[in-house]
Every structure is written in C-alpha cells, then in structure tokens.
Design an enzyme around this catalytic site. Structure first.
Site, PDB file in Angstrom:
ATOM      1  N   GLU A  48       8.034   5.850 -18.210  1.00 40.98           N
ATOM      2  CA  GLU A  48       9.260   3.604 -17.815  1.00 40.98           C
ATOM      3  C   GLU A  48       9.786   4.234 -17.710  1.00 40.98           C
ATOM      4  OE1 GLU A  48       7.160   1.642 -18.599  1.00 40.98           O
ATOM      5  OE2 GLU A  48       5.264   2.887 -19.183  1.00 40.98           O
ATOM      6  N   GLY A  49      10.344   3.929 -16.463  1.00 38.93           N
ATOM      7  CA  GLY A  49      12.429   3.616 -15.426  1.00 38.93           C
ATOM      8  C   GLY A  49      11.853   3.985 -14.006  1.00 38.93           C
ATOM      9  N   CYS A  50      10.292   4.718 -14.126  1.00 37.68           N
ATOM     10  CA  CYS A  50       9.874   4.744 -12.398  1.00 37.68           C
ATOM     11  C   CYS A  50       9.277   3.698 -11.804  1.00 37.68           C
ATOM     12  CB  CYS A  50       9.182   6.092 -12.044  1.00 37.68           C
ATOM     13  SG  CYS A  50      10.022   7.094 -13.231  1.00 37.68           S
ATOM     14  N   ALA A  51       9.881   2.976 -10.173  1.00 34.89           N
ATOM     15  CA  ALA A  51       9.542   2.377  -9.356  1.00 34.89           C
ATOM     16  C   ALA A  51       7.652   2.809  -9.502  1.00 34.89           C
ATOM     17  CB  ALA A  51      10.802   2.611  -8.174  1.00 34.89           C
ATOM     18  N   SER A  52       7.696   4.122  -9.287  1.00 36.11           N
ATOM     19  CA  SER A  52       6.082   4.276  -8.523  1.00 36.11           C
ATOM     20  C   SER A  52       5.579   4.389  -9.986  1.00 36.11           C
ATOM     21  CB  SER A  52       5.835   5.392  -8.002  1.00 36.11           C
ATOM     22  OG  SER A  52       6.342   6.485  -8.332  1.00 36.11           O
TER      23      SER A  52
END
Length: 138
Positions: A48-52
């Site tokens: 979690e926390g990734c744009a992709s």
C-alpha cells in the site's frame, strides 16, 4: 552496507551520462526480473502507498532475506530489482542496518523520482524492513 549486486548497478548508473539512459537501464533491470506468479498477486502481498500496483512476496532462505516482486509499472519493476539487489542475501540484522534512502541518494535515484514514485519506494522499503524485523525476532 551494499551488496556486490547493488554495487554493480551503482557502477553502471554512474557510467551512464544522462537520466534518460539511467531510467532506461532501471527499466531493463525490471524486465530481467522473473514474473511473480498470479497466485501471489493478492492483498496479503500488495504494498500500500504506491501509485502503481506493487506486490512483494517475502522469503527467508537459509536465514537470509529474499523476496519476489512485481509491479504494473516498468520503472517500479526496476526499483524492485534494485531493492532486490540491495537486500537479498543479507541476514535480517544486516538488512535492518541498510540505509536504503542513502543508497538510492548515492546512485542519484532518490532526487530523480517523482513524489509518487518516492512514496512508493518508501512503502516498499518499509515492507522489506518489516520482513527483516519479523525474521530477526523469530
């Protein structure tokens, strides 16, 4: 502390003159990684926390940190490959001692990533450190 595999990447990136070539190399590193099986692309392994979309499957082999990773973004796959080179093969204690942000700064990637990519990198590093901490405590 950096592994020999990470130092090889650092040397190659240092040799390349411009950022377009460096990004191209990072993408090639990602393309060279084995593909994560679909059965591991599940919420338990999602970062979690990734744009992709990013998945990291942790493994401890012979008391050493290892992981498999995948992303739907080629540059992020390359970042996963660099993180793999940085951490894999270290003991959990050694992995916890790695300052990944300093290493990414040393190779010039930290300041040349977008804010979203930097957040994603931070999330991946946090996940790897959690894996190492759990293994160290076991």
């Amino acid at each position: 502390m950096a592994t020999a595999a990470f130092e090889d990447i650092a040397e190659t990136l240092e040799f390349l003159d411009d950022w377009e070539d460096r990004y191209r190399h990072v993408i090639e590193l990602g393309k060279a990684m084995p593909v994560l099986e679909d059965s591991f692309r599940v919420p338990a392994y999602k970062v979690e926390g990734c744009a992709s979309q990013v998945w990291l499957r942790p493994m401890i082999r012979d008391s050493r940190v290892d992981f498999e990773g995948e992303s739907d973004a080629m540059i992020v796959r390359g970042l996963i490959a660099i993180l793999h080179a940085l951490y894999s093969g270290l003991t959990p204690a050694e992995a916890l001692a790695v300052d990944a942000f300093a290493e990414f700064d040393r190779i010039g990637l930290k300041d040349n990533l977008s804010a979203q990519r930097s957040n994603g990198l931070r999330a991946m590093i946090t996940r790897i450190r959690e894996i190492a901490a759990e293994a160290a405590a076991a």
